[in-house]
Design a protein around this motif. Structure first.
Motif, PDB file in Angstrom:
ATOM      1  N   GLY A  45      -1.200  -3.435 -14.720  1.00 29.23           N
ATOM      2  CA  GLY A  45      -2.145  -2.323 -14.778  1.00 29.23           C
ATOM      3  C   GLY A  45      -3.557  -2.761 -14.461  1.00 29.23           C
TER       4      GLY A  45
ATOM      5  N   GLY B 286      -6.475  -0.108 -13.199  1.00 21.61           N
ATOM      6  CA  GLY B 286      -7.203   0.797 -14.086  1.00 21.61           C
ATOM      7  C   GLY B 286      -8.543   0.183 -14.443  1.00 21.61           C
ATOM      8  N   HIS B 287      -9.421   0.978 -15.034  1.00 22.44           N
ATOM      9  CA  HIS B 287     -10.771   0.472 -15.252  1.00 22.44           C
ATOM     10  C   HIS B 287     -10.806  -0.691 -16.244  1.00 22.44           C
ATOM     11  CE1 HIS B 287     -15.030   0.903 -14.468  1.00 22.44           C
ATOM     12  NE2 HIS B 287     -15.251   0.617 -15.734  1.00 22.44           N
TER      13      HIS B 287
ATOM     14  N   THR C 197      -0.934  -0.933 -18.487  1.00 24.97           N
ATOM     15  CA  THR C 197      -0.372   0.251 -17.853  1.00 24.97           C
ATOM     16  C   THR C 197      -0.270   1.392 -18.856  1.00 24.97           C
ATOM     17  OG1 THR C 197       1.900  -0.425 -18.342  1.00 24.97           O
ATOM     18  CG2 THR C 197       0.960  -1.139 -16.246  1.00 24.97           C
TER      19      THR C 197
ATOM     20  N   TYR D 130       0.487   6.039 -19.047  1.00 23.93           N
ATOM     21  CA  TYR D 130       0.568   7.357 -18.421  1.00 23.93           C
ATOM     22  C   TYR D 130       0.674   8.399 -19.522  1.00 23.93           C
ATOM     23  CZ  TYR D 130       2.395  11.413 -15.926  1.00 23.93           C
ATOM     24  OH  TYR D 130       2.567  12.671 -15.443  1.00 23.93           O
TER      25      TYR D 130
ATOM     26  N   ASP E  78      -8.399   5.149 -10.099  1.00 19.61           N
ATOM     27  CA  ASP E  78      -7.291   5.901 -10.684  1.00 19.61           C
ATOM     28  C   ASP E  78      -7.092   7.247 -10.015  1.00 19.61           C
ATOM     29  OD1 ASP E  78      -6.519   4.022 -12.613  1.00 19.61           O
ATOM     30  OD2 ASP E  78      -8.224   4.583 -13.847  1.00 19.61           O
TER      31      ASP E  78
ATOM     32  N   GLY F 204      -8.454   9.552 -15.746  1.00 16.40           N
ATOM     33  CA  GLY F 204      -7.904   8.231 -15.993  1.00 16.40           C
ATOM     34  C   GLY F 204      -6.417   8.245 -15.697  1.00 16.40           C
ATOM     35  N   HIS F 205      -5.593   7.800 -16.641  1.00 12.96           N
ATOM     36  CA  HIS F 205      -4.148   7.835 -16.428  1.00 12.96           C
ATOM     37  C   HIS F 205      -3.510   9.059 -17.084  1.00 12.96           C
ATOM     38  CE1 HIS F 205      -4.548   5.376 -20.207  1.00 12.96           C
ATOM     39  NE2 HIS F 205      -3.575   6.170 -20.604  1.00 12.96           N
TER      40      HIS F 205
END
Length: 388
Positions: A40, A43-44, A115, A117, A234, A262-263
């Motif tokens: 992951g 992602g930020h 990671t 979601y 993202d 974001g996610h």
């Protein structure tokens, strides 16, 4: 909540450190170079962590997301950074990443799972596909990483010196792993499951010198420069502008219709949950209210997580940010208060039942207490056989 304003971001020049009880790296305790494997990494928080590790002289394998990133995006981050792609839901891709990391760097010391979601929407509005995607990514993805890497860490444990850690997991959970958040029910369920998995596993792997920590960030800013390729984003934005970056969702107007944050995917509410004050809309309202003014810095958090990877005595949980600390602490207080309110309903043991009868005076009461105790003893034997 609408009448308030989000807390001001903490000044970036303030330096935070882990407590001395963890034996973190310092001038008197210089860190040794480590090899990080970061799932992951696009992602930020993932990019911030990769940058922090590289800036301190460590080596990193940065893993992007299959079908969301490309190999071209993962290349050229740094000479000490290997860019790969993976779908944590697919065990074969996870195994390939672990093998390529060990082949490239000769070892791996710290495995990080950033990671995640989530679907923002009422529990009733989320269908089987939404539920499956969240559990397969957040829970089963974490389990895939652990099961496929633990054999390597256990082998490394046989070669370690006394008082030396054999390997370390840093698993990003969330305050949603400790709280029930309206509008995030299934996502919270995946984080509760992950927390239970890691806490249970910690007892099993401690004998090998392997450590694990759950990292629980609060509301984290998404608009900070990471120092790496910030084009690897993202894909967040407002509806109709899906290609724009996170800053496109700064507006706090009630007319803003967010598509992704974001996610998190924001799912349109059904009629029963579509009113402006519906509890199920809480998570969506928080996102619109905060915009990109979250109080917790991803860059400063990444520095703390880097220290976490190098400290000798890591905690089971690391809460990042005031919101995380206060919300989880308030939740635990409410649980303790509820326990105290209802503890009078606990069932007495045989000895307690006998003592209660004697305290009331008279042989008749004493006999009743003993009889009640015998009944409870029989029930207890049945419970012991059938459950935990």
């Amino acid at each position: 909540m609408a009448a308030s304003s989000p807390p001001s971001p903490t000044p970036t020049n303030a330096r935070l450190h882990l407590p001395a009880s963890t034996d973190p790296p310092s001038d008197a305790n210089p860190p040794t170079p480590k090899v990080w494997l970061v799932f992951g990494a696009t992602g930020h928080i993932g990019r911030s962590l990769v940058d922090a590790a590289l800036s301190h002289g460590d080596t990193v394998t940065a893993v992007g997301r299959t079908r969301e990133n490309t190999m071209a995006q993962m290349q050229g981050w740094h000479a000490r950074c290997l860019g790969l792609l993976c779908d944590v839901r697919v065990r074969e891709t996870v195994d390939a990443v672990i093998r390529r990391t060990i082949g490239a760097w000769g070892r791996v010391d710290i495995i990080v799972n950033c990671t995640g979601y989530g679907v923002i929407g009422a529990c009733e509005d989320q269908d089987a596909c939404d539920l499956r995607s969240q559990f397969e990514t957040n829970f089963l993805g974490t389990l895939n990483i652990i099961q496929l890497s633990l054999p390597y860490f256990r082998e490394a444990a046989a070669q370690r010196r006394e008082h030396e850690n054999a390997g370390r997991y840093l698993i990003f959970s969330s305050t949603s792993g400790a709280l029930g958040v309206p509008g995030l029910g299934p996502y919270c369920a995946t984080k509760y499951a992950t927390e239970g998995l890691i806490e249970s596993m910690l007892y099993e792997i401690d004998a090998f010198g392997i450590k694990a920590t759950l990292v629980e960030p609060g509301h984290m800013r998404l608009d900070e420069a990471t120092g790496l390729d910030d084009k690897v984003g993202d894909g967040a934005g407002v509806e109709g502008n899906a290609g724009t970056n996170h800053s496109a969702s700064n507006s706090t107007s009630n007319n803003v219709k967010l598509k992704r944050y974001g996610h998190f995917l924001l799912k349109p509410p059904s009629a029963p949950y579509a009113s402006p004050t519906a509890p199920a809309g809480h998570a969506r309202r928080v996102v619109q209210w905060l915009g990109n003014r979250q109080p917790t810095s991803a860059v400063k958090s990444a520095e703390l997580v880097w220290e976490l990877g190098h400290c000798r005595y890591p905690p089971l949980r690391l809460l990042l940010g005031t919101f995380a600390v206060e919300s989880v602490r308030d939740r635990l207080r409410s649980i303790i208060e509820e326990i105290e309110d209802w503890k009078h309903l606990s069932f007495p043991t045989a000895e307690e039942g006998g003592r209660r009868g004697k305290g009331d005076g008279g042989r008749e009461d004493e006999g009743e207490g003993e009889e009640e105790g015998m009944e409870m003893e029989e029930e207890g034997e049945g419970d012991e056989e059938g459950g935990f």
